[in-house]
Design an enzyme around this catalytic site. Structure first.
Site, PDB file in Angstrom:
ATOM      1  CG  ASN A 116      -1.477   1.298   1.613  1.00  9.44           C
ATOM      2  OD1 ASN A 116      -2.408   1.767   0.947  1.00  9.44           O
ATOM      3  ND2 ASN A 116      -0.929   1.953   2.614  1.00  9.44           N
ATOM      4  CG  HIS A 117       5.137   1.198  -0.149  1.00  8.81           C
ATOM      5  ND1 HIS A 117       4.987  -0.165  -0.207  1.00  8.81           N
ATOM      6  CD2 HIS A 117       6.016   1.532  -1.117  1.00  8.81           C
ATOM      7  CE1 HIS A 117       5.773  -0.628  -1.160  1.00  8.81           C
ATOM      8  NE2 HIS A 117       6.410   0.361  -1.742  1.00  8.81           N
ATOM      9  CB  SER A 171      -4.656   4.558  -8.574  1.00  4.44           C
ATOM     10  OG  SER A 171      -5.184   5.614  -9.324  1.00  4.44           O
ATOM     11  CE1 TYR A 184      -0.053   7.503  -7.880  1.00  3.79           C
ATOM     12  CE2 TYR A 184      -1.823   7.146  -9.450  1.00  3.79           C
ATOM     13  CZ  TYR A 184      -1.329   7.055  -8.167  1.00  3.79           C
ATOM     14  OH  TYR A 184      -2.100   6.513  -7.174  1.00  3.79           O
ATOM     15  CG  ASP A 220     -10.781  13.319   2.603  1.00  5.86           C
ATOM     16  OD1 ASP A 220      -9.803  13.942   2.140  1.00  5.86           O
ATOM     17  OD2 ASP A 220     -11.549  13.786   3.456  1.00  5.86           O
TER      18      ASP A 220
END
Ligand SMILES: *[C@@H]1O[C@H](CO)[C@@H](O)[C@H](O)[C@H]1NC(C)=O
Length: 294
Positions: A116-117, A171, A184, A220
């Site tokens: 997850n980093h 993502s 990214y 968020d």
């Protein structure tokens, strides 16, 4: 009621069942040996707390030791069977090795590797057109792609022993491209490619290690608000973002139920990724509505 209404109700019920009855059993995580990377803030921190409440044994990582100590203290309060931190930079091979070694030494194995980093985050201040900054993209790709491959490779022998799981937090930008975030999207698409291929190889070898790719929309967190800013979408993002706590729980469920892919929030990312497959030019056109930054 008319037949069509009943049909609509039935369809809605099927969809709701499909979404909510995923066979998730919180008890399955009691005593589970878990590594979560990137736990100083955001979704990683929330996952650490959820796993703690569920009674798992957890190793968390991040760079800031003082922050990790605070998170570990809270995890112990919440009921973690064990909560251990490894302070380190996942961009460094030796820190990845130390993290996996800690699971071997302290837990004698591993059930879930939660990747997850997110390192050397977005270029500050964007939006940015790709500018050929190779030093930046090498560093970015190392920590956001190669380190995921490294950690999974180091953990696989233990995961094969336990029939465990790898969860890769990616993502929507790992399925759909956008302007101003080439570096990214590049790293996130690479995750899909590598772990998609690895999943097939594990199946071919009849190794029962699940791989879950998590395709996140706006959540968020500081990181995703920065990304929204870089993309020139900060106002929209603030309006539509989901809470990190809810996202964290959805990801834990997805991993525990060994889902292949998890889209969260589903309505925000799943249709968009399908749109790219069918009408890629439409998404290109949408990007054309932005202005070129100076
Ligand atoms: C892993 O799965 C295999 C085959 O599905 C099974 O024989 C083995 O007992 C399982 N191991 C564990 C630790 O659950």
């Amino acid at each position: 009621m008319a037949g069509r209404t009943w049909l609509a109700i039935l369809l809605a019920a099927v969809v709701i069942c499909y979404i909510y009855f995923d066979g998730y059993d919180p008890e399955s995580l009691r005593g589970a040996r878990v590594i979560v990377t990137g736990c100083s803030t955001g979704i990683g921190e929330q996952m650490a707390y959820h796993y703690a409440r569920l009674g798992a044994k957890v190793i968390i990582t991040a760079r800031r030791e003082a922050r990790l100590k605070e998170v570990v203290a809270k995890m112990k309060d919440l009921g973690a069977q064990e909560a251990i931190y490894v302070a380190g930079d996942m961009g460094k091979a030796e820190d990845c090795e130390r993290t996996i070694q800690t699971a071997k030494e302290k837990f004698g194995g591993l059930d879930i590797l939660m990747l997850n980093h997110m390192g050397s985050s977005f270029k500050k201040g964007g939006p940015f057109l790709w500018d050929g900054d190779m030093a930046f993209i090498e560093d970015f790709t190392n920590i956001n792609y190669l380190s995921y491959v490294r950690l999974a490779s180091l953990a696989l022998p233990m995961l094969e022993q336990s029939n465990g799981s790898v969860v890769v937090v990616s993502s929507g930008l790992g399925k759909v491209t956008s302007t101003f975030v080439s570096y990214y999207s590049g790293a996130k698409f690479a995750l899909d490619g590598f772990f998609g291929s690895l999943r097939q190889e594990l199946q071919l070898k009849k190794v029962d290690v699940s791989i879950t790719l998590v395709v996140l929309g706006m959540v968020d967190t500081e990181q995703s608000m920065n990304s929204a800013k870089v993309m020139g979408l900060l106002d929209v993002a603030k309006m539509i973002a989901y809470s990190a706590e809810d996202a964290a729980m959805a990801i834990i469920r997805g991993g525990a139920t060994r889902q292949r892919e998890l889209y969260y929030p589903w309505m925000m990312v799943w249709p968009l990724t399908k749109l790219r497959a069918v009408f890629p030019e439409l998404l290109d056109w949408l990007e054309l509505q932005k202005t070129v930054p100076k």
